[in-house]
Scaffold this active site. Structure first.
Site, PDB file in Angstrom:
ATOM      1  N   HIS A 270       0.855  -1.189   0.000  1.00  0.00           N
ATOM      2  CA  HIS A 270       0.000   0.000   0.000  1.00  0.00           C
ATOM      3  C   HIS A 270       0.890   1.238   0.000  1.00  0.00           C
ATOM      4  CE1 HIS A 270      -3.973   1.964   1.274  1.00  0.00           C
ATOM      5  NE2 HIS A 270      -3.100   2.953   1.167  1.00  0.00           N
TER       6      HIS A 270
ATOM      7  N   HIS B  24       1.553   4.992  -2.229  1.00  0.00           N
ATOM      8  CA  HIS B  24       1.115   5.943  -3.251  1.00  0.00           C
ATOM      9  C   HIS B  24       2.335   6.321  -4.094  1.00  0.00           C
ATOM     10  CE1 HIS B  24      -2.813   6.311  -1.310  1.00  0.00           C
ATOM     11  NE2 HIS B  24      -2.143   6.297  -0.166  1.00  0.00           N
TER      12      HIS B  24
ATOM     13  N   GLY C 276      -3.164  15.898  -1.367  1.00  0.00           N
ATOM     14  CA  GLY C 276      -3.952  16.799  -2.185  1.00  0.00           C
ATOM     15  C   GLY C 276      -5.278  17.199  -1.580  1.00  0.00           C
TER      16      GLY C 276
ATOM     17  N   THR D 193      -7.509   9.382  -2.694  1.00  0.00           N
ATOM     18  CA  THR D 193      -8.657  10.263  -2.845  1.00  0.00           C
ATOM     19  C   THR D 193      -8.759  10.822  -4.266  1.00  0.00           C
ATOM     20  OG1 THR D 193      -8.203  10.975  -0.578  1.00  0.00           O
ATOM     21  CG2 THR D 193      -9.849  12.202  -1.780  1.00  0.00           C
TER      22      THR D 193
ATOM     23  N   HIS E   9      -5.748   0.426   7.652  1.00  0.00           N
ATOM     24  CA  HIS E   9      -5.849   1.475   8.676  1.00  0.00           C
ATOM     25  C   HIS E   9      -6.648   0.975   9.887  1.00  0.00           C
ATOM     26  CE1 HIS E   9      -4.447   3.613   5.250  1.00  0.00           C
ATOM     27  NE2 HIS E   9      -5.620   3.959   4.772  1.00  0.00           N
TER      28      HIS E   9
ATOM     29  N   ARG F 278      -6.311   2.668  13.342  1.00  0.00           N
ATOM     30  CA  ARG F 278      -6.531   4.109  13.495  1.00  0.00           C
ATOM     31  C   ARG F 278      -7.262   4.443  14.789  1.00  0.00           C
ATOM     32  NH1 ARG F 278      -8.050   7.333   9.768  1.00  0.00           N
ATOM     33  NH2 ARG F 278      -7.932   6.037   7.892  1.00  0.00           N
TER      34      ARG F 278
ATOM     35  N   ASP G 115       1.460   2.806   3.807  1.00  0.00           N
ATOM     36  CA  ASP G 115       0.715   3.964   3.294  1.00  0.00           C
ATOM     37  C   ASP G 115       1.698   5.062   2.890  1.00  0.00           C
ATOM     38  OD1 ASP G 115      -1.544   5.356   2.487  1.00  0.00           O
ATOM     39  OD2 ASP G 115      -2.038   6.106   4.478  1.00  0.00           O
TER      40      ASP G 115
ATOM     41  N   SER H 106      -0.045  11.994   2.717  1.00  0.00           N
ATOM     42  CA  SER H 106       0.265  13.182   3.516  1.00  0.00           C
ATOM     43  C   SER H 106      -0.035  12.916   4.986  1.00  0.00           C
ATOM     44  CB  SER H 106      -0.532  14.391   3.034  1.00  0.00           C
ATOM     45  OG  SER H 106      -1.915  14.152   3.117  1.00  0.00           O
TER      46      SER H 106
END
Length: 392
Positions: free
Chosen positions: A63, A65, A71, A101, A226, A229, A287, A291
Site C-alpha cells: 500500500h 502511493h 492533495g 482520494t 488502517h 486508526r 501507506d 500526507s
C-alpha cells in the site's frame, strides 16, 4: 551468469532455519545448503560473508502511493512520487502502488507507468486499479478486465468506506465490486483482492460483516487497511479476523503524536496476538507517500509531512525490540503473509526457486546492511548501490 553465495548468516525464511549457505543464480535462489565446498578463484562467483548477520526475505509493501498522494488540502498539498532509493533503504523489494482520494489529477495510466519504471530500475511492482470512489476508475473501462488483462494489476483499491472522503457507496454497489474482483482473480489466477480504506466513521466494518453473513465470498477477498486508526476499530477488526478476515495495520504515523485513539502498528500487532488472533491474518503496510500532519514538541500542528515507507521496517523492529513479538512472527506480517494474501508466489520466503529478494541485517541492532532484489545487489554495507534514474 554471476553466482552469489551468502555464507554464515542465520536465515529466517521467515521461520528460523539456522546458519545456511544461500546460492543465488541470476534472479532466483538456487538452493539452501547446510555446507558447501566453495572453489577458490572460480570465475563469476561472489562470496559474501554474513557472519554476525541475519538473512530475511525482502519486505513487501502492498500500500504505497508511488505517484504521490495527498492533495486534500488543495493542490499545494499533493505529495511527490517515490524514488527507488527510498524503497531500497527501507528493505522493500516488492511494492504495490495505489491511488487514493484523487483519481482526477492522478490516474491509472500514470500509476501503471510508474510501476513499470520502478521495475526497470530493479524492484518488483504491482498495482491496484481504482481509487477511493465507486464506480472504480480503471484502465480498460472495467476494473475486473484490468485484473484479467493487465499483468501488474492484482486487485481493486483503495476503496474508501466509513470516511467523509468516501463516495458513500451502497452495500449493493460495494458487494458488486468485491464479486467482480473475485471472479477476475479466479479467471486470471491472481488474488483479485479489494484493498479497503476504513475511516473513523461509525459504519466501521459493517459491510464486511454483512458479506460474510449473506454471501459465499470468503473473508480473505477484502483486506481492510488502517485498522489501527482507533482502538474501537482494532477491536472490531479482531472479531473480523476470528472469522477469517485479514487485517492490515498502517505503519506511517507519528508515534509521539498519535491521533485520538490511534494505536501504532507494533503495539496493535502485540494486542492482536494477545487476543489470540492467528499471525497469518495480520499484515503491515506503510501507506507511504500519503500526507501526514506534523506537530511540534507541544503537540501543536506545524504543517504537512509525507508518510514514509521506512516506517514499515521501523515498526517491524519496534514490535520485536519493545513489544517482544517473536522475530519470526513479526517478519511474517511484512513478508510471507503479504505474499500469500496477494498470491505473489515467488515472493515472501527464502526458498529454492523463489526470487532472490533478500536482506542482510545486523544481528544485534537489526539495522539493514545489504539488500538484494531479484539477485542484484541494491545496497551493500549500508550504502545504496542502485538509485533511481533521476536521483542525485
Amino acid at each position: 551468469m554471476l553466482l552469489i553465495i551468502i555464507k554464515n548468516a542465520e536465515v529466517y525464511s521467515p521461520d528460523y532455519m539456522g546458519k545456511k549457505y544461500i546460492v543465488i543464480s541470476g534472479p532466483v535462489i538456487e538452493g539452501l545448503y547446510d555446507s558447501l565446498d566453495i572453489p577458490e578463484g572460480f570465475p563469476g562467483l561472489e562470496v559474501i560473508d554474513g557472519e554476525g548477520k541475519l538473512l530475511f526475505p525482502g519486505f513487501i509493501d502492498s500500500h504505497v502511493h508511488i505517484i504521490g498522494g495527498g492533495g486534500e488540502g488543495g493542490f499545494k498539498t499533493r505529495t511527490p512520487e517515490i524514488q527507488l532509493s527510498e524503497l531500497i533503504s527501507a528493505g522493500i523489494t516488492t511494492v504495490v502502488g495505489c491511488l487514493g482520494t484523487d483519481a482526477v489529477t492522478r490516474n491509472m495510466k500514470s500509476l501503471l507507468a510508474k510501476a513499470y519504471g520502478l521495475e526497470e530500475e530493479g524492484i518488483s511492482t504491482y498495482i491496484f486499479t481504482g481509487s477511493y470512489q465507486l464506480p472504480a476508475v480503471s484502465i480498460t473501462g472495467k476494473p475486473g478486465e484490468d485484473i484479467i488483462l493487465i499483468e501488474k494489476v492484482i486487485g481493486i483499491g483503495e476503496i474508501a468506506l466509513s470516511d467523509n472522503r468516501s463516495s458513500q457507496p451502497s452495500y449493493e454497489d460495494f458487494l458488486k465490486v468485491v464479486a467482480e474482483a473475485r471472479v477476475a482473480g479466479l479467471i486470471s489466477g491472481k488474488a483479485g483482492v479489494v484493498n479497503l480504506h476504513i475511516g473513523n466513521g461509525p459504519e466501521g466494518l459493517r459491510y464486511l460483516m454483512k458479506i460474510l453473513d449473506e454471501t459465499e465470498i470468503p473473508a480473505s477477498q477484502v483486506i481492510p487497511t488502517h485498522i489501527n486508526r482507533t482502538r474501537d476499530l482494532l477491536n472490531m477488526g479482531a472479531k473480523y479476523a476470528e472469522l477469517g478476515g485479514i487485517l492490515d495495520l498502517t505503519t506511517s504515523s507519528d508515534p509521539n503524536h498519535l491521533e485520538d485513539g490511534e494505536v501504532r502498528a507494533a503495539e496493535a500487532l502485540k494486542i492482536l496476538l494477545d487476543k489470540g488472533i492467528d499471525i497469518s491474518n495480520i499484515q503491515f503496510t506503510s501507506d507511504g507517500q500519503g500526507s501526514l500532519p506534523i506537530f511540534n514538541e507541544r503537540g501543536e500542528f506545524k504543517g504537512l509531512g509525507i508518510g514514509s515507507v521506512k516506517s514499515l521496517y521501523l515498526e517491524f523492529k519496534e514490535a520485536v525490540i519493545n513489544y517482544e513479538v517473536k522475530l519470526e512472527e513479526a517478519l511474517k506480517v511484512v513478508t510471507s503473509n503479504v505474499a500469500d494474501n496477494l498470491k505473489l508466489r515467488s515472493k515472501g520466503r527464502i526458498q529454492a526457486e523463489k526470487d532472490a529478494d533478500l536482506l542482510l541485517v545486523d544481528k544485534e541492532s537489526l539495522e539493514i546492511k545489504d539488500v538484494f532484489a531479484k539477485g542484484k545487489a541494491m545496497m551493500a554495507n549500508g550504502k545504496i548501490l542502485v538509485k533511481g534514474t533521476f536521483e542525485d
